[in-house]
Design an enzyme around this catalytic site. Structure first.
Site, mmCIF file in Angstrom:
data_model
loop_
_atom_site.group_PDB
_atom_site.id
_atom_site.type_symbol
_atom_site.label_atom_id
_atom_site.label_comp_id
_atom_site.label_asym_id
_atom_site.label_seq_id
_atom_site.Cartn_x
_atom_site.Cartn_y
_atom_site.Cartn_z
ATOM 1 N N HIS A 268 0.944 -1.433 0.049
ATOM 2 C CA HIS A 268 0.041 0.000 -0.004
ATOM 3 C C HIS A 268 1.035 1.163 -0.140
ATOM 4 C CE1 HIS A 268 -2.897 2.730 2.031
ATOM 5 N NE2 HIS A 268 -3.545 2.394 0.939
ATOM 6 N N ASP B 264 -6.226 2.150 -2.059
ATOM 7 C CA ASP B 264 -6.776 2.071 -0.608
ATOM 8 C C ASP B 264 -7.846 0.786 -0.644
ATOM 9 O OD1 ASP B 264 -5.635 4.092 0.405
ATOM 10 O OD2 ASP B 264 -7.380 5.263 0.511
#
Length: 121
Positions: free
Chosen positions: A47, A89
């Protein structure tokens, strides 16, 4: 922004993003990156790498729109950078759900100075 990310994580995992992942391992939460401690921590590492590719928006403050339909996250943003942030996300929220079985409480408030040099993105 952090708000959308937290909502996505709650929707996908049933866990509170701040209390469950805010300081998990070497990569979840603010700041440090290091060699991931487990699959959950690797989700956060990937991420952060995804966020590094964002050039025209701020992942901490810029907001985007998404919807939750039939237990699926749908990024509806028109702005290309915000859409990419939404996809980053979405990917981490799904990754955390898929790796709930690797979640280890001993990494929940991990002392980041113990983290080894990170892999490169």
């Amino acid at each position: 922004s952090v708000l959308e990310l937290g909502k996505m994580i709650l929707q996908e995992t049933g866990k509170n993003a701040i209390t469950s992942y805010g300081s998990y391992g070497c990569n979840c939460g603010w700041g440090h990156r290091g060699q991931p401690k487990d699959a959950t921590d690797r989700c956060c590492f990937v991420h952060k790498c995804c966020y590094k590719k964002l050039t025209d928006c701020n992942h901490k403050t810029d907001r985007y729109s998404y919807s939750w339909k039939n237990k699926a996250i749908i990024c509806e943003e028109k702005n290309p950078c915000l859409k990419e942030m939404c996809e980053c996300d979405k990917a981490v929220a799904i990754c955390l759900r898929e790796n709930l079985d690797t979640y280890n409480k001993k990494y929940k408030a991990y002392f980041k100075l113990k983290c080894k040099k990170p892999d490169t993105c």
